[in-house]
Design an enzyme around this catalytic site. Sequence first.
Site, PDB file in Angstrom:
ATOM      1  N   ASP A 230       0.828  -1.211   0.000  1.00 50.76           N
ATOM      2  CA  ASP A 230       0.000   0.000   0.000  1.00 50.76           C
ATOM      3  C   ASP A 230       0.863   1.263   0.000  1.00 50.76           C
ATOM      4  O   ASP A 230       0.539   2.252   0.661  1.00 50.76           O
ATOM      5  CB  ASP A 230      -0.933   0.036   1.226  1.00 50.76           C
ATOM      6  CG  ASP A 230      -1.770  -1.224   1.380  1.00 50.76           C
ATOM      7  OD1 ASP A 230      -2.215  -1.760   0.349  1.00 50.76           O
ATOM      8  OD2 ASP A 230      -1.966  -1.677   2.529  1.00 50.76           O
ATOM      9  N   GLU A 428     -11.611   0.241  -3.305  1.00 50.96           N
ATOM     10  CA  GLU A 428     -10.816   0.834  -2.222  1.00 50.96           C
ATOM     11  C   GLU A 428      -9.717   1.703  -2.829  1.00 50.96           C
ATOM     12  O   GLU A 428      -9.624   1.867  -4.040  1.00 50.96           O
ATOM     13  CB  GLU A 428     -10.190  -0.275  -1.367  1.00 50.96           C
ATOM     14  CG  GLU A 428      -9.362  -1.272  -2.186  1.00 50.96           C
ATOM     15  CD  GLU A 428      -8.881  -2.476  -1.388  1.00 50.96           C
ATOM     16  OE1 GLU A 428      -9.156  -2.555  -0.181  1.00 50.96           O
ATOM     17  OE2 GLU A 428      -8.226  -3.346  -1.989  1.00 50.96           O
ATOM     18  N   ASN A 503      -5.113  -8.093  -4.252  1.00 52.73           N
ATOM     19  CA  ASN A 503      -5.460  -6.677  -4.203  1.00 52.73           C
ATOM     20  C   ASN A 503      -4.301  -5.802  -4.661  1.00 52.73           C
ATOM     21  O   ASN A 503      -3.166  -6.252  -4.785  1.00 52.73           O
ATOM     22  CB  ASN A 503      -5.910  -6.293  -2.791  1.00 52.73           C
ATOM     23  CG  ASN A 503      -4.802  -6.498  -1.772  1.00 52.73           C
ATOM     24  OD1 ASN A 503      -3.626  -6.350  -2.051  1.00 52.73           O
ATOM     25  ND2 ASN A 503      -5.196  -6.860  -0.555  1.00 52.73           N
ATOM     26  N   GLU A 575      24.171   6.012   5.629  1.00 52.71           N
ATOM     27  CA  GLU A 575      23.677   4.921   6.476  1.00 52.71           C
ATOM     28  C   GLU A 575      23.904   3.583   5.768  1.00 52.71           C
ATOM     29  O   GLU A 575      23.625   3.451   4.573  1.00 52.71           O
ATOM     30  CB  GLU A 575      22.186   5.110   6.778  1.00 52.71           C
ATOM     31  CG  GLU A 575      21.862   6.339   7.625  1.00 52.71           C
ATOM     32  CD  GLU A 575      22.462   6.285   9.029  1.00 52.71           C
ATOM     33  OE1 GLU A 575      22.914   5.200   9.450  1.00 52.71           O
ATOM     34  OE2 GLU A 575      22.491   7.344   9.681  1.00 52.71           O
ATOM     35  N   ASN A 603      17.643   5.655  13.614  1.00 52.53           N
ATOM     36  CA  ASN A 603      18.829   5.022  13.036  1.00 52.53           C
ATOM     37  C   ASN A 603      18.647   3.512  13.068  1.00 52.53           C
ATOM     38  O   ASN A 603      18.142   2.965  14.037  1.00 52.53           O
ATOM     39  CB  ASN A 603      20.080   5.411  13.825  1.00 52.53           C
ATOM     40  CG  ASN A 603      21.331   4.812  13.217  1.00 52.53           C
ATOM     41  OD1 ASN A 603      21.407   4.623  12.002  1.00 52.53           O
ATOM     42  ND2 ASN A 603      22.313   4.507  14.048  1.00 52.53           N
ATOM     43  N   LEU A 604      19.046   2.871  11.968  1.00 51.36           N
ATOM     44  CA  LEU A 604      19.013   1.417  11.905  1.00 51.36           C
ATOM     45  C   LEU A 604      20.414   0.889  11.665  1.00 51.36           C
ATOM     46  O   LEU A 604      21.298   1.633  11.235  1.00 51.36           O
ATOM     47  CB  LEU A 604      18.084   0.932  10.770  1.00 51.36           C
ATOM     48  CG  LEU A 604      16.586   0.891  11.091  1.00 51.36           C
ATOM     49  CD1 LEU A 604      16.012   2.303  11.173  1.00 51.36           C
ATOM     50  CD2 LEU A 604      15.830   0.075  10.077  1.00 51.36           C
TER      51      LEU A 604
HETATM   52 CA   LIG Z   1      22.672   3.334  10.451  1.00 47.93          CA
END
Ligand SMILES: [Ca+2]
Length: 803
Positions: A230, A428, A503, A575, A603-604
């Site tokens: 989506d 929808e 869908n 990143e 942050n990842l």
């Molecule tokens: Ca990072």
Amino acid sequence: MTHRVRRAALRRAAAVVTVGLMLATGLVAASPAQAEDTDLVVNGGFEDGLTGWFVNNGNATDSATLSLTADAHTGSSAVLVTNRATTGSGPMQDLSGRVQAGQTYALTARIKYENPNGPATKQFFATMHYGAATYTNLVSVVATKGQWAQFNGTFTIPAGQNVSTARLFFETPWTSTPSADPEVHLMDFKLDGVSVVGAAPPPAPSKTIEVVGKLPGEHNPLIGHKFGADGFGFVHDGRVYLYLTNDTQGYAPDPVTGVSPGINYGDINQITVISSADLVNWTDHGEIQVAGPNGVAPFTANSWAPGMARKVVDGEEKFFLYYANNGSSSNVITGDSPLGPWCSERTSTLIDGRTPGAEDVAWKFDPAPFVDIDGEPYLYFGGGPASTSMPPAERFNNPKNLRVIRLGDDMVSTEGTAAVVDAPVAFEAAQVFERDGRYYLSYSSHFGGNDFGGNQTPLPGYPGGGQIGYLISDDPMDWPKETYAGVLFPNQSQFFGAGTGGNNHQSVFEFEGRYYFTYHAPTLNKRINGNTTQGYRSPHIQELTFNPDGTIQQVVGTYAGVDQVRDLDPYRVLEAETFGWSKGIATTKVAGGSAEFGDAAPNLVVRDIDNGDWTALSSVDFGGGARSVTAKVRPLASGGSIQIRLGGVTAPVVATIPVDAPLGEWTELTAELDGVAGVHDVYFTYAGPQGADLFELDTWDFETGAGPEVPVTVSAQARCLGGEAYVAVRARNDHEAPVDVVLETAYGQRTVTGVAPGANAYQQFKTRTPAVSAGVATVRVTAEGVEGTTVRTAEYPAADCGD
Ligand SMILES: [Ca+2]
Ligand SMILES: [Ca+2]
Ligand SMILES: [Ca+2]
């Protein structure tokens, strides 16, 4: 901890097939062992306040007050239970996911009661509440008034017991009318030192996607390491943000078969955010916990089908994230930036049964905001079964289940009455964009059936099932059926084949003068599981083009996707959770802000990095030359390394970062990148001991160091000789003095010293196979009097020398 357990489990599985090898290599030290017993209770001594504890709420009448008391059995505090309404009213802890059927546990705890008018002794129970209404007394103790009594016993959970919810609490023996004698049944009590010791909880099955879900060179699906549906495209400050229903949330592949149960939308209460400045390299910003008890808007249960808008409200720029609270209502949360932080300005849903003009809409969901150029905001929403009061043909062709309503200037309220959007065969996913003073509303069509008057044939030109249709209007509030303009995207299964139907949900956004169309397709699910997919959807983008009369050229879905709109500038902190392609990795949010996107942005880090996993950046422009690359990395095992390659996952290594820092600590490690210049796809390949979780990665940082370069012309070819494939690499010395050259391919390396001006270094590498796939050769050149190494690459095509 979970990690270690999971690794041990993997090693056990491997042992079955490779015992001989493990003995030979001395790895047998990692032999199967019973997981150590663990205390499964959090904060059992109440030294950390009431963390982990709440009042048993198994029955509506249960109620009590928990507070801390310094009259502790152990340490400096215990819990005091007062105002008990029922015999079951007592402190509870949720042990769901920690206890297992068939296991035996040792339970200890200390309890004391002191009410002057109470009995001289009193029995107490430690009880487990499973599921809706199964209560099992685990251990009991008879306490003497005014003295700490000790629960000390074991209990075994029956093998057949469903433990998906298992909550431990402390109570007095049941009686139906405890208020008749509160001194005997409802006394205050103190509790301390609670522990339940037994087998550690089973590790959660890994959700890491091991296949390459987005193939190198392709741009759809947008990401290959998680799902997302989506998608709603939103442009701000030169970046495209895509907000997605977090389909990965309920994904639970069986550790043996790799097959997950089918998607359950009811599990989803997070929204995934990714962003890109080039439409190929996407940054994973993780998930927003929108709904559920710990959500930004805890009065909502689900977060599907997001929509995003920006508006300056009272002089302040704000961002508004709309979402469907399942089919029942829609809501909005507010952000300081497209990446948050987020808050809820509302305490109840924005669109629901009370919204004027929406009463007849079966599903008050799929909210898509649109802010017109004059600043007027609108919200499109709705879908689901048509009103049964319509004749069957109208229910099918013009179900009148979509709506538009004006938003208040605050963006978190509505104004006036919702108007009908009479989109043909509508189901929808209404969404609006503006182009050249006209408004375009796209939507998803229904699949027929009882909700729409039975199976019928749509009127000529109307959409078939699960297609994206569109309308064109001069007024964002006015959408009669005459504004219908056609189908802009057929069902995705037409392009991606078996297993990709179902869908769809689209959006259109404008980015740097071009229009783009987002949709979803379970293509990653298909790459994992073949043609039998389980409904986990992935985001895709195609370009949207227009005919001279303003109508839309029907979109063709492709794995190729859209062109990369600009090269990636590497000379800044990047990143590591930004990549164009990846294999075998996962990401996780960590504390603190983003080095690239600011302190307020999440942050990842890239995790679950095993030997052979990799990530790659598409079209990185090193300009005149790079000097070095620095990785911020947290080693988890000894012996890991990061290789940097240009052009492909098996291309020659141009630099290696040995990950030899202390385990468990974030460290910055650098490798020289002498002479890497120009535009390349950059592959970071990860190596280390097999079976080990090698390290986590936070950021990359390239330094430029364009120094003098040695001019060379390089080329590579694939050719056939006697039914065998060869890769030939040539480097011509364009320098005025002799040079030393290293020619390298996946099939070998050759050093040629003293190549005269105008002369060639040349090598034909034998592949020892009848066919070779396309690849990249690397050439390193050094010359006396020129500092550093000049690195050049040359692509060669595939060749098939069979027959
Ligand atoms: Ca990072
Ligand atoms: Ca204590
Ligand atoms: Ca992995």
